[in-house]
Design an enzyme around this catalytic site. Sequence first.
Site, mmCIF file in Angstrom:
data_model
loop_
_atom_site.group_PDB
_atom_site.id
_atom_site.type_symbol
_atom_site.label_atom_id
_atom_site.label_comp_id
_atom_site.label_asym_id
_atom_site.label_seq_id
_atom_site.Cartn_x
_atom_site.Cartn_y
_atom_site.Cartn_z
ATOM 1 N N HIS A 122 0.873 -1.172 0.000
ATOM 2 C CA HIS A 122 0.000 0.000 0.000
ATOM 3 C C HIS A 122 0.917 1.230 0.000
ATOM 4 O O HIS A 122 2.036 1.164 0.511
ATOM 5 C CB HIS A 122 -0.821 -0.072 1.295
ATOM 6 N N ASP B 166 3.171 -4.478 8.055
ATOM 7 C CA ASP B 166 1.953 -3.688 7.935
ATOM 8 C C ASP B 166 0.788 -4.672 8.076
ATOM 9 O O ASP B 166 0.473 -5.413 7.141
ATOM 10 C CB ASP B 166 1.951 -2.991 6.565
ATOM 11 N N GLN C 261 -4.278 -5.190 6.901
ATOM 12 C CA GLN C 261 -5.201 -6.153 6.286
ATOM 13 C C GLN C 261 -5.014 -7.552 6.846
ATOM 14 O O GLN C 261 -5.723 -8.478 6.450
ATOM 15 C CB GLN C 261 -4.989 -6.181 4.756
ATOM 16 N N LYS D 107 -10.111 -0.749 10.684
ATOM 17 C CA LYS D 107 -10.234 -1.913 9.805
ATOM 18 C C LYS D 107 -10.490 -3.180 10.624
ATOM 19 O O LYS D 107 -10.672 -4.262 10.089
ATOM 20 C CB LYS D 107 -8.975 -2.086 8.959
ATOM 21 N N CYS E 269 -4.761 2.830 -3.518
ATOM 22 C CA CYS E 269 -3.515 3.271 -2.895
ATOM 23 C C CYS E 269 -2.393 2.273 -3.151
ATOM 24 O O CYS E 269 -1.564 2.002 -2.271
ATOM 25 C CB CYS E 269 -3.691 3.495 -1.388
#
Lengths: 152, 428
Positions: B144, B221, B224, B247, B385
């Site tokens: 991302h 990261d 997700q 999220k 993104c």
Amino acid sequence: MTELRELYQQVILDHNRNPRNFGALENADRHKEGYNPLCGDHLHIYLNVDGEDLITDIHFDGSGCAISKASASLMTQMVKGKTAQEARDAFERFQSLVTSEMDTPVDLEEVGKLAVFAGVREFPMRVKCATLAWHTMKSALDGKHDSQITTE
Amino acid sequence: MTVTVAQQRPMISPQVGQTTGGGLDVESIRRDFPILGRAVRDRRLIYLDNAATTQKPRSVIEAIERFYEEDNANIHRGVHLLSQQATFAYERARGRIATFINAPESSECIFLRGTTEATNLVAHGYCRPRCGPGDEIIITHMEHHSNIVPWQLLCEATGATLRVVPIDDEGVLDLKEYESLLNDKTCLVAVAHASNVLGTVNPIRQMSEFAHRHGAVVFVDGAQGAPHLPVDVQELGCDFYAFSGHKLFGPTGIGVLWGQHALLDDMSPYEGGGSMIQSVTLESSTYADVPTRFEAGTPDISGAIGLSAAVDYLNRFGMEAIAAYEDELLEYAHQRLADVDGIRLIGTAPGKVSVVAFALADAHPHDIGTILDMEGIAVRTGHHCAQPLMSRFGVPAMARASFAFYNTRDEVDALVTGIGKIREVLGG
């Protein structure tokens, strides 16, 4: 589906499938690139303007959504053979059409064929798609040196 | 105009046998999310944009409301009762979240605005003093923008070099290439736990082992990853793990950076301000311990409490059960969508999380998004993104349906029907 039909009018769909004045204009005396990186609409406007400030020819190419493509196609039809000033006036009318409040009556005489874009008012996120070609054309006429136009 | 679904159509009910995946009672779960009862454009809302942000269960909304109604005060300051209650609730939230990701110590969890801020903190606090010309940062082609740009800025500022691990056509990382990119100059590897577009789950444990052989640290990261997978930071073997509350069925504006205590302890502050100090004179200051050192100013107290409530909610079912249910739903979605004429599914890695990116011949993603919206279906369209990823797959933009554990097979069916309407509307 009523609202949807208002956005995706037959005229818009037709111009999306069979865009008019599509393809690069060789030896164009003005060229401008329009790009909305967030949505990926990307087009080029090619113009020939004679000594009398008359738009003798205008073409576009590129890729984008149905709204941006149809808008570019209809725009080329509308301003071809018009003076640069008339094209700028048409830009203003189009801009105020798609950004006006939903319940503002559409003056058919004033906007003519462009009335098919009145449905864009219901979808504020799509205004930038509809206006990209117009902003790019206006910038080409103004002879601005920005490398790229965006409506995002 | 808000119309409840009940007035329009019967509530979405999972089909027989649907609750077997993970043993979740999805019909009852859906009732915990007030927004899922609303209508959009006079149709039932079908929310398939969970990778952008998830909806919030009532327990999260109520936890935030309760904080402001009963406990609101600033933390770590006053001796009065409310300040004590607020401090207790905030630190209790940190503990709950630490347990959720199996962090060895709750003090290793720093509350920040989200994954983006966490990435920037690691770039500034960890890499900036350690990187110079000749040093290298490794990222992957599926990142991302928030896991690309902070590293580009770092490289610009320090003269370090950015290296990129390529991916194959299915969206799987090239691990051989990754191994060959690693060397003793590698300062840090920044990688997504799961891709927001492809859904690919990256082999963090293996990547961390490789990186550690070269003395490099690994930043994950988890924006997700955390919403879809059980996260055990000790099992993953990474050095930093970041995720965003919104999220993860929690509020916006709050996120977490977990880091190995020794690494965090060796890092300078990122922002200066109140709370993060031990003592201040007009000449100089000494800084507080981890995690307070990195939480300058009044933090998002209600956000932390809301996120903790989200974690409590997820713990009712367990992330294993949630992942199992989503796996089944994803498989069903892939099967149904693969049959759609002219569709191209982008991201077909085995074991991916429940995200389906697709492109349709002759329909631009923005037309797809608008036409599905008219059917009450929310999907994401655009470059997500992840512009380098768009270039990698040769498209300017994509449409993406991303599922949460409150989504159903009925909703997948509605998506497939909605995609059929795109053809109908655009013709051709």
